[in-house]
Structure formats: C-alpha cells, structure tokens
Motif scaffolding. Structure first.
Motif, PDB file in Angstrom:
ATOM      1  N   ARG A 181       0.749  -1.271   0.050  1.00 47.01           N
ATOM      2  CA  ARG A 181       0.093  -0.130   0.139  1.00 47.01           C
ATOM      3  C   ARG A 181       0.857   1.258   0.225  1.00 47.01           C
ATOM      4  N   LEU A 182       0.478   2.357  -0.737  1.00 44.94           N
ATOM      5  CA  LEU A 182       0.905   3.620  -0.647  1.00 44.94           C
ATOM      6  C   LEU A 182       0.407   4.480   0.356  1.00 44.94           C
ATOM      7  N   ARG A 183       1.215   5.226   1.112  1.00 45.63           N
ATOM      8  CA  ARG A 183       0.578   6.142   2.176  1.00 45.63           C
ATOM      9  C   ARG A 183       0.373   7.509   1.485  1.00 45.63           C
ATOM     10  N   THR A 184      -0.977   7.919   1.535  1.00 46.65           N
ATOM     11  CA  THR A 184      -1.229   9.173   1.168  1.00 46.65           C
ATOM     12  C   THR A 184      -1.100  10.115   2.271  1.00 46.65           C
ATOM     13  N   GLY A 185      -1.252  11.273   1.931  1.00 47.22           N
ATOM     14  CA  GLY A 185      -1.056  12.619   2.656  1.00 47.22           C
ATOM     15  C   GLY A 185       0.437  13.002   3.135  1.00 47.22           C
ATOM     16  N   LEU A 186       1.403  12.574   2.290  1.00 45.87           N
ATOM     17  CA  LEU A 186       2.632  12.784   2.509  1.00 45.87           C
ATOM     18  C   LEU A 186       3.508  13.496   1.118  1.00 45.87           C
ATOM     19  N   ARG A 187       3.230  12.777   0.157  1.00 45.27           N
ATOM     20  CA  ARG A 187       3.938  13.084  -1.246  1.00 45.27           C
ATOM     21  C   ARG A 187       2.494  13.361  -2.251  1.00 45.27           C
ATOM     22  N   PHE A 188       1.531  12.840  -1.887  1.00 44.53           N
ATOM     23  CA  PHE A 188       0.341  12.952  -2.752  1.00 44.53           C
ATOM     24  C   PHE A 188      -0.851  12.689  -1.886  1.00 44.53           C
ATOM     25  N   ASP A 189      -2.115  12.984  -2.439  1.00 45.10           N
ATOM     26  CA  ASP A 189      -3.411  12.511  -1.870  1.00 45.10           C
ATOM     27  C   ASP A 189      -4.007  12.023  -3.050  1.00 45.10           C
ATOM     28  N   ALA A 190      -5.144  11.120  -2.823  1.00 43.89           N
ATOM     29  CA  ALA A 190      -5.810  10.451  -3.952  1.00 43.89           C
ATOM     30  C   ALA A 190      -7.235  10.710  -4.065  1.00 43.89           C
ATOM     31  N   LEU A 191      -7.938  11.112  -5.142  1.00 41.73           N
ATOM     32  CA  LEU A 191      -9.405  11.032  -5.287  1.00 41.73           C
ATOM     33  C   LEU A 191     -10.001   9.802  -6.005  1.00 41.73           C
ATOM     34  N   GLU A 192     -10.728   9.126  -5.209  1.00 38.11           N
ATOM     35  CA  GLU A 192     -11.186   7.851  -5.853  1.00 38.11           C
ATOM     36  C   GLU A 192     -12.770   8.054  -6.494  1.00 38.11           C
ATOM     37  N   VAL A 193     -12.700   7.620  -7.595  1.00 37.04           N
ATOM     38  CA  VAL A 193     -14.054   7.571  -8.463  1.00 37.04           C
ATOM     39  C   VAL A 193     -14.674   6.191  -8.879  1.00 37.04           C
ATOM     40  N   PRO A 194     -15.875   6.104  -9.169  1.00 40.32           N
ATOM     41  CA  PRO A 194     -16.071   4.490  -9.685  1.00 40.32           C
ATOM     42  C   PRO A 194     -15.398   4.498 -11.092  1.00 40.32           C
ATOM     43  N   ALA A 195     -14.814   3.414 -11.471  1.00 35.92           N
ATOM     44  CA  ALA A 195     -14.230   3.190 -12.599  1.00 35.92           C
ATOM     45  C   ALA A 195     -14.900   4.133 -14.037  1.00 35.92           C
ATOM     46  N   ASP A 196     -16.118   3.659 -13.938  1.00 35.17           N
ATOM     47  CA  ASP A 196     -16.785   3.914 -15.247  1.00 35.17           C
ATOM     48  C   ASP A 196     -17.045   5.533 -15.135  1.00 35.17           C
TER      49      ASP A 196
ATOM     50  N   ALA B 209      -4.422  18.319  -0.713  1.00 30.59           N
ATOM     51  CA  ALA B 209      -5.540  18.911  -1.405  1.00 30.59           C
ATOM     52  C   ALA B 209      -6.960  18.084  -1.097  1.00 30.59           C
ATOM     53  N   THR B 210      -6.995  16.898  -0.479  1.00 28.16           N
ATOM     54  CA  THR B 210      -8.361  16.514  -0.115  1.00 28.16           C
ATOM     55  C   THR B 210      -8.926  16.920   1.167  1.00 28.16           C
ATOM     56  N   GLU B 211      -8.276  17.878   1.750  1.00 30.08           N
ATOM     57  CA  GLU B 211      -8.750  18.638   2.920  1.00 30.08           C
ATOM     58  C   GLU B 211      -9.432  19.707   2.461  1.00 30.08           C
TER      59      GLU B 211
ATOM     60  N   ALA C 182     -12.147  10.634  -0.793  1.00 27.92           N
ATOM     61  CA  ALA C 182     -10.721  11.422  -0.554  1.00 27.92           C
ATOM     62  C   ALA C 182      -9.998  10.351   0.379  1.00 27.92           C
ATOM     63  N   HIS C 183      -8.684  10.148  -0.278  1.00 28.10           N
ATOM     64  CA  HIS C 183      -7.696   9.744   0.724  1.00 28.10           C
ATOM     65  C   HIS C 183      -6.414  10.751   0.731  1.00 28.10           C
ATOM     66  N   GLY C 184      -6.339  11.078   2.099  1.00 26.93           N
ATOM     67  CA  GLY C 184      -5.511  12.083   2.489  1.00 26.93           C
ATOM     68  C   GLY C 184      -4.626  11.684   3.648  1.00 26.93           C
ATOM     69  N   ALA C 185      -4.349  12.498   4.795  1.00 29.27           N
ATOM     70  CA  ALA C 185      -3.529  12.314   5.806  1.00 29.27           C
ATOM     71  C   ALA C 185      -3.903  10.847   6.401  1.00 29.27           C
ATOM     72  N   ASP C 186      -2.815  10.074   6.809  1.00 31.01           N
ATOM     73  CA  ASP C 186      -3.021   8.722   7.361  1.00 31.01           C
ATOM     74  C   ASP C 186      -3.858   7.765   6.575  1.00 31.01           C
ATOM     75  N   GLY C 187      -3.715   8.183   5.169  1.00 28.17           N
ATOM     76  CA  GLY C 187      -4.742   7.063   4.409  1.00 28.17           C
ATOM     77  C   GLY C 187      -3.809   6.365   3.668  1.00 28.17           C
TER      78      GLY C 187
ATOM     79  N   LEU D  17       0.802  17.178 -10.053  1.00 30.01           N
ATOM     80  CA  LEU D  17      -0.291  16.763  -9.232  1.00 30.01           C
ATOM     81  C   LEU D  17      -1.336  18.302  -9.031  1.00 30.01           C
ATOM     82  N   ALA D  18      -2.510  17.917  -9.085  1.00 27.14           N
ATOM     83  CA  ALA D  18      -3.575  18.974  -9.181  1.00 27.14           C
ATOM     84  C   ALA D  18      -3.451  19.716  -7.647  1.00 27.14           C
TER      85      ALA D  18
END
Length: 206
Positions: A48-63, A93-95, A115-120, A151-152
């Motif tokens: 797993r990659l930790r978010t909130g350090l070098r990047f955050d992630a926005l998760e959406v349905p694949a379609d 960013a997810t904050e 949103a996957h941010g700090a400690d995610g 990164l946005a």
C-alpha cells in the motif's frame, strides 16, 4: 461419428507461495521508495502507498473515471483498482474537498467520490512494466521514475472560471476544475445506474 474435440480449459492460476509473494512485495515496496521516494508498506493484502505525504488521491467509480480521462491533464497519475479509479492530487488537497464541493454546489448531492488524505492508503499498482495478478491495482497513467508527478493543487477559486480544461497549461492542474469534473461524471454515473435499475420509477412531468 467422431466426437468433436473437447475445448481446452486453462488451469486455474495458483497463488504464489508465501515466500515468493513476500519477496515480490518487498521488491514493489522498494521500487516505490527508491524510484519515487514514496512511503510504501507491505501487508497481508499487498503493498500500500501512504497518502497525505507526497500526494493525496481522489477515488471515483471506474466507469466515471474512464469517462473523464480525456478531460484530465495527461500528466495526472491515474490508477485502476477493481471497480474504482484513483486520481493522484497534491498532498493536502483532499482537505479542501468538502469546501470545494459546497462552493461548486455539489455538496448536497450524494457522490461516490472518496478522498484519501493524511494517514490514508491506496493499493500500490505494479510498477510500470511489471506484471501482476489480474485483481491487483494497475497504472493507467503511471508516474515517471526520476521526475516529480504533476499533481492537481488548489490555486484559487477564481481560477476555475478561466478555461474549460482540467489541466492548467504548463503549471499544475487546477484542483477546482478537477473536482468539478469528477463530481459531474460521478453524478452522471449515479443517474445512469438509477435509470437502469429494474425498480426505477418513471419520471413524471406536469
């Protein structure tokens, strides 16, 4: 009369032995740490990659994600994991996500936007060019080793009115337009699924 030949059924894929699986996880984790400088951890469910350090992630349905890919800045790293797609954005960013959704008038609508941010964490895709199990996460638009991914980030709320592309020209993509685009396609997917449901009620017009 001769019977037709029976079709050949491929043998089921056997899981890797425990030692081989652990060795592969160590190599994947080391690749992310050495090549990209990202914090990674190996566990029973994979790397797993930790978010909130070098990047955050926005998760959406694949379609929804596939529908909006052409609207994304091509430099935005994008991963696919099962029925979900992760879009990498700037750390922290997810904050801003709840406030942005309210400002963009999406706050009152249900959206499958996570949103996957700090400690995610997010599942680590196999590094570019590596093979992996079919159920594993994969890169659709991988980050480049030796270069910082673009990164946005939040520039200003006024920036969303300048131009229609999610990318921001030569600089970082604008987070406001990215969130608005993601929310739009997530909402469209929810509407399409609702209309396709066998229990959906027909729309009434006066």
């Amino acid at each position: 009369m001769a019977l037709p030949p029976r079709p050949t059924v491929p043998a089921p894929r056997r899981p890797l032995p425990r030692d081989d699986r652990r060795e592969r996880q160590d190599r994947v984790r080391q690749w992310y740490e050495d090549e990209l400088g990202w914090a990674a951890t190996a566990g029973p469910d994979g790397v797993r990659l930790r978010t909130g350090l070098r990047f955050d992630a926005l998760e959406v349905p694949a379609d929804a994600g596939f529908a909006m890919l052409r609207r994304l800045d091509p430099r935005t790293p994008v991963a696919l994991h099962g029925a979900s797609m992760q879009l990498l954005v700037a750390a922290g960013a997810t904050e801003e996500l709840p406030g942005l959704l309210d400002w963009l008038e999406w706050g009152t609508l249900p959206l499958d936007l996570v949103a996957h941010g700090a400690d995610g964490f997010i599942a680590a895709p196999a590094p570019p060019g590596w093979s992996g199990p079919q159920e594993a996460a994969t890169w659709l638009r991988p980050p480049g080793p030796g270069t910082e991914p673009v990164l946005a980030a939040l520039t200003s709320l006024a920036a969303c009115s300048a131009g229609s592309a999610v990318g921001g020209g030569g600089g970082a993509p604008d987070l406001v337009r990215l969130v608005d685009t993601a929310a739009t396609y997530c909402h469209r997917v929810r509407l399409r699924r609702a209309c396709a449901s066998p229990t959906a009620q027909p729309l009434a017009f006066s």
